[in-house]
Design a protein around this motif. Structure first.
Motif, PDB file in Angstrom:
ATOM      1  N   VAL A  59       1.097  -0.765  -0.080  1.00 16.27           N
ATOM      2  CA  VAL A  59      -0.190  -0.112  -0.187  1.00 16.27           C
ATOM      3  C   VAL A  59       0.728   1.179  -0.458  1.00 16.27           C
ATOM      4  O   VAL A  59       1.055   2.030  -0.649  1.00 16.27           O
ATOM      5  N   LYS A  60       1.726   1.333   1.254  1.00 18.58           N
ATOM      6  CA  LYS A  60       3.069   3.055   0.904  1.00 18.58           C
ATOM      7  C   LYS A  60       3.858   2.238   1.920  1.00 18.58           C
ATOM      8  O   LYS A  60       4.419   1.250   2.632  1.00 18.58           O
ATOM      9  N   ASP A 114      -4.984   5.548  -1.040  1.00 20.95           N
ATOM     10  CA  ASP A 114      -3.872   4.720  -1.573  1.00 20.95           C
ATOM     11  C   ASP A 114      -4.260   3.395  -0.947  1.00 20.95           C
ATOM     12  O   ASP A 114      -3.561   2.141  -1.280  1.00 20.95           O
ATOM     13  N   TYR A 115      -5.309   2.658  -0.220  1.00 19.06           N
ATOM     14  CA  TYR A 115      -5.581   1.590   0.100  1.00 19.06           C
ATOM     15  C   TYR A 115      -6.597   0.807  -0.739  1.00 19.06           C
ATOM     16  O   TYR A 115      -7.506  -0.182  -0.466  1.00 19.06           O
ATOM     17  N   VAL A 154      -2.421   8.036   5.482  1.00 18.23           N
ATOM     18  CA  VAL A 154      -1.798   5.857   4.493  1.00 18.23           C
ATOM     19  C   VAL A 154      -3.546   6.977   4.325  1.00 18.23           C
ATOM     20  O   VAL A 154      -4.350   6.715   4.908  1.00 18.23           O
TER      21      VAL A 154
END
Length: 779
Positions: free
Chosen positions: A621-622, A646-647, A642
């Protein structure tokens, strides 16, 4: 299988299927009529005898011994409802349909009906009667699968033996009381009646009249009987662990776990027949089917499909297009029905589905059973009693075990669900009876097949890994240390230990409180962790692992070896998250405290990944990394946020993400790592029922929820069911637009009064695991 057994098995399947399908047709006919009739209390045994005797005619005239012949029996009545009430089996739908379901070690009544044309009644001085009960295709008195009972005036004083006595003789029938032993085989028995004369004229061959009862007779374990090894002294608890047909299974990471409603449905008319078929497929010997140790182990094997084409196929990769997503099931019965009709593994299940089905089967045959959830559950693939994670020189985790590259890698599941069953353990030293852990989820093999348990909880708690069965594996699930290793060529082992976390695994072990049900919250949650292990960090808890390591036949876990002491003057703390509403940003914080009088340079690496609940990574995800100084006696915060964008595209089922953090201090080579699981949660489904619900009358229920994500929901399906309310239904629903509210209304006809429970799920291509439940009062 030899030909004779294959014939027996196929005949059993066809017969049970036929009975089941006949019952379903009768259900549909009754529902179409909407008669509203509800069965009242069963008649007494004597009254039932009166009804039964009216079917035969005779004048009761007697003859001399020289001219009379043996009694002819034209039928046998097992009083299924009357005996069912005494044996606590009256809730079984099969009993309502006329099938006798009895518990072993407890007396029951039957009536022998004279055949039409029989002109006399039973005479104790003239007649002799035998009951022959048989179990399996090749019954034998030597192994307990055949019982030949001469009907006497009184029951045998030895309660460990079967016996029968006459309680009443009428003009056209006679009533018998039968006692079964508390160690009888559990399953389907057949009955024959033989009658003959006490004496025959000299030189004449003894004549025998025979009658074969057409009924299947189900004999179950009896935890209410003190002579049965399944007996539980606290009888009121059996209302939950044997008779309760709905419950909860706790799922989700430890910071956001929730009780998910599950319909066990053990009284459905598909369940007991399927248990019989599954036991046949498991290969358990017929004489062993009175032993709950072997029966529960066999069921743990046959519920999964890995070895014997069993009930349920597991899948954990999110691809369920050719079956049903595990999160879409509402209970065990639709799974059992599907297998019953096809005899092919049902697609798909995961640990809590396996556990829900296994609980249904155990409760159906009378073994007390509860579903338990271990939050942060270890999967020890190599039997070292530790979960080892290895990192390379750049702080990236190595995706295999460098000391076992061809074998499985240790893992940690966010949660894992299995079952506890209750019975004595006469095969083990005193003190190891009571709750035993069994697990149908196929993780590791035991004795060459995918089965697990029964492992005595007391043996797990004491680290007695040498006791049967699979104690070491269960112990590691609840209490393995998590050890992280950093590649270090200067070490003989090839790695230096960053840390050994004694507290990460086995945060809580949850089950439902007996005889309590919270339809809206989790006040019915019970933590039984101290039944599995002593208090975390205590000397007794450490001793548990030491005992286990000493008793294991595997090499000693590396972290029990002496390690070089390290200078550690920087403290790290990862702030744990709880649940995050879907669509909200996720704030991540690590605090770093320099306790030394000199500056410290810290290299920090953070990564967030979406995870399957089994600990398998799905998507990155990051990631972020950096190096910075922390001043003497100072505290800093390392932060990362986040965002939803992003997710959202990277989430997998259940919305679980994991944060990995690794920090290394340049000046002292101190290394630290930690991880945190958190969940993006979804809204519940609302269930609204029209007021004044009455048994046998149409009622209406509405399911609703609002689309919580910025996406259109496609391939939408609503599943719901409730014992004595509505059979399992699966409804395809139209696409749901962004911010649109789904609403679906269904008509149903309750079958029984009292507090009934309805469970529903919603799934779509874009969003799954929307669940809801409601308690409905039926008048």
């Amino acid at each position: 299988m030899v030909d004779s057994y294959r014939y027996y098995f196929n005949d059993l399947v066809n017969r049970l299927r036929g009975t089941y399908n006949d019952g379903r047709r009768e259900d549909r006919r009754r529902e179409a009529e909407i008669t509203g009739s509800v069965d009242g209390d069963p008649d007494s045994v004597d009254a039932a005898t009166g009804r039964a005797t009216s079917r035969a005619n005779g004048n009761g005239e007697s003859r001399t011994t020289a001219t009379i012949s043996p009694l002819k029996i034209g039928g046998v009545t097992f009083y299924p409802k009357e005996n069912g009430k005494n044996h606590r089996t009256s809730k079984f739908q099969l009993v309502e349909r006329g099938t006798p379901i009895l518990r072993r070690g407890q007396n029951f009544y039957i009536a022998l009906l004279y055949a039409p044309g029989q002109t006399r009644k039973f005479d104790k001085d003239t007649d002799q009667i035998k009951l022959i009960f048989s179990f399996g295709p090749h019954p034998s008195p030597m192994n307990g699968t055949e019982q030949i009972l001469k009907v006497e005036k009184v029951l045998n004083a030895d309660e460990a033996r079967w016996s029968a006595r006459i309680t009443r003789v009428d003009k056209n029938a006679m009533t018998l009381e039968v006692h079964t032993s508390a160690d009888s085989c559990v399953g389907i028995w057949k009955c024959k009646v033989e009658t003959m004369l006490q004496k025959t004229p000299t030189g004449e061959e003894q004549l025998t009249e025979k009658f074969t009862c057409p009924d299947d007779i189900y004999l179950l374990f009896n935890p209410w009987d003190s002579s049965d090894v399944t007996c539980m002294k606290e009888r009121e608890l059996l209302n939950e662990w044997v008779l309760e047909d709905t419950g909860k299974i706790w799922v989700g990471p430890h910071t956001s776990t929730r009780g998910r409603h599950w319909v066990f449905g053990q009284f459905d008319d598909s369940v007991l027949p399927l248990v019989m078929i599954l036991l046949e497929k498991s290969g358990i010997a017929f004489p062993s089917r009175g032993n709950p140790i072997l029966v529960s182990r066999a069921l743990s094997k046959i519920v999964n499909s890995n070895d014997d084409n069993g009930l349920l196929m597991g899948r954990w990769d999110g691809e369920y297009g050719d079956g049903t997503a595990p999160s879409a099931w509402t209970g065990s019965v639709p799974i059992i029905e599907q297998y019953f009709q096809s005899m092919q593994p049902v697609q798909y299940g995961q640990c809590w589905v396996f556990a829900g089905v296994l609980c249904t089967l155990c409760r159906a045959i009378g073994i007390p059973c509860r579903v338990v959830t271990n939050l942060v559950s270890a999967h020890d693939a190599n039997g070292t009693l530790t979960i080892d994670r290895y990192f390379d020189e750049t702080n990236n985790e190595i995706d295999y075990d460098p000391h076992n590259p061809r074998g499985s890698k240790d893992s940690i599941w966010n949660f894992h669900v299995w079952n506890d069953v209750w019975f004595a353990r006469p095969d083990l030293p005193k003190g190891y009876g009571g709750w035993q852990a069994i697990d149908a989820t196929p993780q590791e093999t035991s004795e060459g097949v995918f089965q697990c348990g029964p492992a005595p909880l007391e043996a797990v708690r004491k680290g007695r890994v040498g006791y049967s069965y699979d104690v070491g594996f269960v112990l590691a699930e609840v209490n393995a240390d998590l050890v992280r290793w950093l590649k270090d060529k200067s070490k003989e082992f090839g790695f230096s230990r960053m840390e050994a976390n004694k507290y990460h695994v086995g945060r809580q072990i949850l089950t439902k409180k007996p005889n309590v049900f919270d339809s809206e919250g989790d006040s019915d949650r019970l933590d039984i962790i101290e039944e599995y292990k002593p208090k975390e960090g205590s000397r007794t808890e450490r001793l548990q692992l030491v005992n286990a390591v000493r008793g294991s036949n595997r090499p000693c876990a590396p972290h029990f070896l002496e390690m070089d002491p390290k200078e550690e003057d920087v403290e790290f703390d990862l702030i744990e998250l709880e649940e995050i509403p879907v669509g909200d940003p996720v704030p991540l914080v690590v605090t770093i405290t320099n306790k030394s009088s000199e500056p410290r340079t810290v290299q920090a690496d953070l990564s967030v990944e979406s995870m399957y609940y089994t600990g398998v990574r799905a998507n990155i995800v990051k990631k972020a990394s950096g190096k910075f100084k922390v001043q003497p006696n100072a505290k800093e915060e390392l932060k990362m946020t986040v965002q939803p964008n992003d997710y959202m595209d990277k989430l997998v089922e259940y919305g679980i993400m994991k944060l990995f953090v690794i920090c290394v201090v340049d000046e002292t080579h101190q290394a630290w790592s930690d991880e945190d699981d958190f969940q993006v949660v979804k809204p519940p489904m609302k269930i609204e029922v029209t007021p004044g619900v009455k048994a046998g009358k149409p009622a209406y229920v509405t399911f609703s929820f609002k689309n919580p994500i910025e996406r259109r929901l496609t391939n939408c399906v609503i599943n719901f069911e409730g014992p004595f309310l509505s059979r399992f239904s699966s409804i395809k629903y139209k696409d749901v637009e962004i911010e649109e509210e789904l609403r679906y209304t269904h008509r149903f006809i309750p079958k029984s009064t009292g507090s009934q429970r309805l469970v529903a799920t919603f799934s779509s291509k874009e969003l799954i695991d929307i669940v809801g439940s409601s308690v409905i009062e039926v008048n």
